[in-house]
Design a protein around this motif. Structure first.
Motif, PDB file in Angstrom:
ATOM      1  N   THR A  36     -45.962  39.153 -16.684  1.00 23.99           N
ATOM      2  CA  THR A  36     -46.791  38.428 -15.733  1.00 23.99           C
ATOM      3  C   THR A  36     -46.093  37.163 -15.252  1.00 23.99           C
ATOM      4  OG1 THR A  36     -48.810  39.263 -16.768  1.00 23.99           O
ATOM      5  CG2 THR A  36     -49.015  37.269 -15.441  1.00 23.99           C
ATOM      6  N   SER A  37     -46.152  36.920 -13.950  1.00 25.79           N
ATOM      7  CA  SER A  37     -45.579  35.692 -13.392  1.00 25.79           C
ATOM      8  C   SER A  37     -46.358  35.267 -12.152  1.00 25.79           C
ATOM      9  CB  SER A  37     -44.107  35.892 -13.026  1.00 25.79           C
ATOM     10  OG  SER A  37     -43.976  36.840 -11.981  1.00 25.79           O
ATOM     11  N   VAL A  38     -46.482  33.962 -11.980  1.00 23.36           N
ATOM     12  CA  VAL A  38     -47.086  33.388 -10.777  1.00 23.36           C
ATOM     13  C   VAL A  38     -46.007  32.552 -10.108  1.00 23.36           C
ATOM     14  CG1 VAL A  38     -48.877  31.877  -9.850  1.00 23.36           C
ATOM     15  CG2 VAL A  38     -49.380  33.352 -11.823  1.00 23.36           C
ATOM     16  N   ASP A  39     -45.490  33.061  -9.016  1.00 20.53           N
ATOM     17  CA  ASP A  39     -44.415  32.381  -8.294  1.00 20.53           C
ATOM     18  C   ASP A  39     -44.955  31.789  -7.001  1.00 20.53           C
ATOM     19  OD1 ASP A  39     -42.643  33.303 -10.261  1.00 20.53           O
ATOM     20  OD2 ASP A  39     -42.245  35.141  -9.151  1.00 20.53           O
ATOM     21  N   PHE A  40     -44.388  30.665  -6.600  1.00 21.82           N
ATOM     22  CA  PHE A  40     -44.755  30.064  -5.323  1.00 21.82           C
ATOM     23  C   PHE A  40     -43.487  29.670  -4.581  1.00 21.82           C
ATOM     24  CE2 PHE A  40     -44.866  26.753  -8.566  1.00 21.82           C
ATOM     25  CZ  PHE A  40     -44.110  25.727  -8.011  1.00 21.82           C
ATOM     26  N   THR A  41     -43.575  29.631  -3.276  1.00 25.96           N
ATOM     27  CA  THR A  41     -42.437  29.268  -2.446  1.00 25.96           C
ATOM     28  C   THR A  41     -42.853  28.145  -1.500  1.00 25.96           C
ATOM     29  OG1 THR A  41     -43.016  30.967  -0.815  1.00 25.96           O
ATOM     30  CG2 THR A  41     -41.418  31.577  -2.527  1.00 25.96           C
ATOM     31  N   PHE A  42     -41.875  27.321  -1.142  1.00 25.39           N
ATOM     32  CA  PHE A  42     -42.116  26.231  -0.212  1.00 25.39           C
ATOM     33  C   PHE A  42     -40.809  25.893   0.483  1.00 25.39           C
ATOM     34  CE2 PHE A  42     -41.013  24.545  -4.313  1.00 25.39           C
ATOM     35  CZ  PHE A  42     -40.184  23.455  -4.081  1.00 25.39           C
ATOM     36  N   ASN A  43     -40.916  25.187   1.577  1.00 22.98           N
ATOM     37  CA  ASN A  43     -39.740  24.831   2.356  1.00 22.98           C
ATOM     38  C   ASN A  43     -39.499  23.336   2.248  1.00 22.98           C
ATOM     39  OD1 ASN A  43     -38.025  24.185   4.729  1.00 22.98           O
ATOM     40  ND2 ASN A  43     -38.257  26.374   5.133  1.00 22.98           N
ATOM     41  N   LEU A  44     -38.370  22.950   1.668  1.00 25.05           N
ATOM     42  CA  LEU A  44     -38.022  21.546   1.459  1.00 25.05           C
ATOM     43  C   LEU A  44     -36.818  21.185   2.315  1.00 25.05           C
ATOM     44  CD1 LEU A  44     -38.271  18.841  -0.101  1.00 25.05           C
ATOM     45  CD2 LEU A  44     -36.822  19.866  -1.877  1.00 25.05           C
ATOM     46  N   SER A  45     -37.031  20.279   3.255  1.00 24.53           N
ATOM     47  CA  SER A  45     -35.964  19.848   4.161  1.00 24.53           C
ATOM     48  C   SER A  45     -35.292  21.044   4.843  1.00 24.53           C
ATOM     49  CB  SER A  45     -34.930  19.007   3.407  1.00 24.53           C
ATOM     50  OG  SER A  45     -35.525  17.826   2.904  1.00 24.53           O
ATOM     51  N   GLY A  46     -36.107  22.030   5.215  1.00 26.74           N
ATOM     52  CA  GLY A  46     -35.595  23.186   5.927  1.00 26.74           C
ATOM     53  C   GLY A  46     -34.974  24.256   5.064  1.00 26.74           C
ATOM     54  N   ILE A  47     -35.017  24.089   3.749  1.00 26.60           N
ATOM     55  CA  ILE A  47     -34.424  25.061   2.825  1.00 26.60           C
ATOM     56  C   ILE A  47     -35.518  25.680   1.954  1.00 26.60           C
ATOM     57  CG2 ILE A  47     -32.773  25.406   0.941  1.00 26.60           C
ATOM     58  CD1 ILE A  47     -31.219  23.015   2.028  1.00 26.60           C
ATOM     59  N   ALA A  48     -35.541  27.010   1.880  1.00 26.48           N
ATOM     60  CA  ALA A  48     -36.545  27.714   1.075  1.00 26.48           C
ATOM     61  C   ALA A  48     -36.325  27.439  -0.409  1.00 26.48           C
ATOM     62  CB  ALA A  48     -36.478  29.210   1.351  1.00 26.48           C
ATOM     63  N   GLN A  49     -37.397  27.101  -1.106  1.00 27.55           N
ATOM     64  CA  GLN A  49     -37.367  26.820  -2.536  1.00 27.55           C
ATOM     65  C   GLN A  49     -38.465  27.626  -3.227  1.00 27.55           C
ATOM     66  OE1 GLN A  49     -34.946  25.053  -3.671  1.00 27.55           O
ATOM     67  NE2 GLN A  49     -34.243  24.026  -1.803  1.00 27.55           N
ATOM     68  N   SER A  50     -38.418  27.669  -4.561  1.00 27.67           N
ATOM     69  CA  SER A  50     -39.429  28.429  -5.294  1.00 27.67           C
ATOM     70  C   SER A  50     -39.709  27.790  -6.637  1.00 27.67           C
ATOM     71  CB  SER A  50     -38.972  29.881  -5.496  1.00 27.67           C
ATOM     72  OG  SER A  50     -37.810  29.928  -6.296  1.00 27.67           O
ATOM     73  N   GLY A  51     -40.804  28.217  -7.245  1.00 30.16           N
ATOM     74  CA  GLY A  51     -41.169  27.731  -8.564  1.00 30.16           C
ATOM     75  C   GLY A  51     -42.134  28.691  -9.232  1.00 30.16           C
ATOM     76  N   THR A  52     -42.551  28.328 -10.429  1.00 28.65           N
ATOM     77  CA  THR A  52     -43.482  29.158 -11.194  1.00 28.65           C
ATOM     78  C   THR A  52     -44.567  28.276 -11.802  1.00 28.65           C
ATOM     79  OG1 THR A  52     -42.210  28.975 -13.254  1.00 28.65           O
ATOM     80  CG2 THR A  52     -41.674  30.813 -11.794  1.00 28.65           C
ATOM     81  N   MET A  53     -45.713  28.892 -12.074  1.00 28.06           N
ATOM     82  CA  MET A  53     -46.822  28.186 -12.712  1.00 28.06           C
ATOM     83  C   MET A  53     -47.474  29.135 -13.713  1.00 28.06           C
ATOM     84  SD  MET A  53     -49.989  26.166 -10.842  1.00 28.06           S
ATOM     85  CE  MET A  53     -48.824  25.178  -9.885  1.00 28.06           C
ATOM     86  N   PRO A  54     -47.561  28.756 -14.982  1.00 22.49           N
ATOM     87  CA  PRO A  54     -48.115  29.677 -15.983  1.00 22.49           C
ATOM     88  C   PRO A  54     -49.624  29.838 -15.870  1.00 22.49           C
ATOM     89  CG  PRO A  54     -47.572  27.576 -16.989  1.00 22.49           C
ATOM     90  CD  PRO A  54     -47.069  27.507 -15.584  1.00 22.49           C
TER      91      PRO A  54
END
Length: 198
Positions: A36-54
């Motif tokens: 199981t994983s909860v991933d999120f994506t966002f755009n920082l200064s025009g560059i795609a980024q990602s992270g996770t939240m338990p």
């Protein structure tokens, strides 16, 4: 969660709308943490980024005879969120964005399941629900897929996999900090393996 081909996904869905009447009641399922994983994506200064939240807790009730009557209530642990960019984590958890100190959880509670073409939880199936973030509750719609493990028997629904995808506008929840650096839209990609509770 292992990568699945579209053929495997569709094969896994075949049995789900054909559940027997005896399976009509809601059945509790529990999460398999390692799948199981909860991933999120966002755009920082025009560059795609990602992270996770338990996930802190999950209450999953599935009606195998009528999937539209299934229910999901999931709580995420905001304080343990991580990003691939270590320096972006503290600003994300700060008072200007998620404010983890004041609002340590995010909760999603389903209100409706909409099946896709042919009455299947594929081909456009959606889970509609309420997302509470920073004590603000807004409706959100997630695209949904539900399938069995590859090679499992069509009548064995003890283990299932779910994928939910969607997006939100962070400003709708007051998480508006760093607007000059971070775009409005945050993408969601939730993958979960669940098994029937004993």
């Amino acid at each position: 969660m292992t990568q699945l081909t579209r053929r495997t996904l569709m094969a896994g869905l075949v049995a789900l709308p054909l559940a027997h009447p005896a399976q009509a009641a809601l059945r509790p399922y529990v999460l398999v943490p390692e799948g199981t994983s909860v991933d999120f994506t966002f755009n920082l200064s025009g560059i795609a980024q990602s992270g996770t939240m338990p996930i802190k807790s999950a209450n999953i009730q599935i009606n195998l005879a009528d999937l539209t009557n299934s229910r999901v209530d999931v709580v995420l642990n905001v304080a343990e969120a991580r990003t691939r960019l270590p320096f972006a984590r503290n600003p994300m958890l700060s008072k200007d964005v998620l404010d983890a100190a004041s609002y340590p959880t995010i909760q999603f509670v389903s209100t409706r399941v909409q099946l896709g073409d042919g009455g299947r939880i594929s081909r456009g199936a959606k889970i509609i629900g309420d997302l509470t973030l920073r004590d603000v509750t807004r409706p959100i719609t997630l695209q949904a897929d539900l399938f069995r493990p590859p090679g499992s028997d069509t009548n064995n629904l003890d283990e299932l996999s779910i994928r939910l995808t969607g997006a939100l506008n962070r400003h709708d929840f007051g998480a508006s900090g760093y607007a000059d650096l971070v775009q409005d839209t945050v993408g969601l990609d939730i993958q979960a393996e669940i098994k029937r509770a004993e």
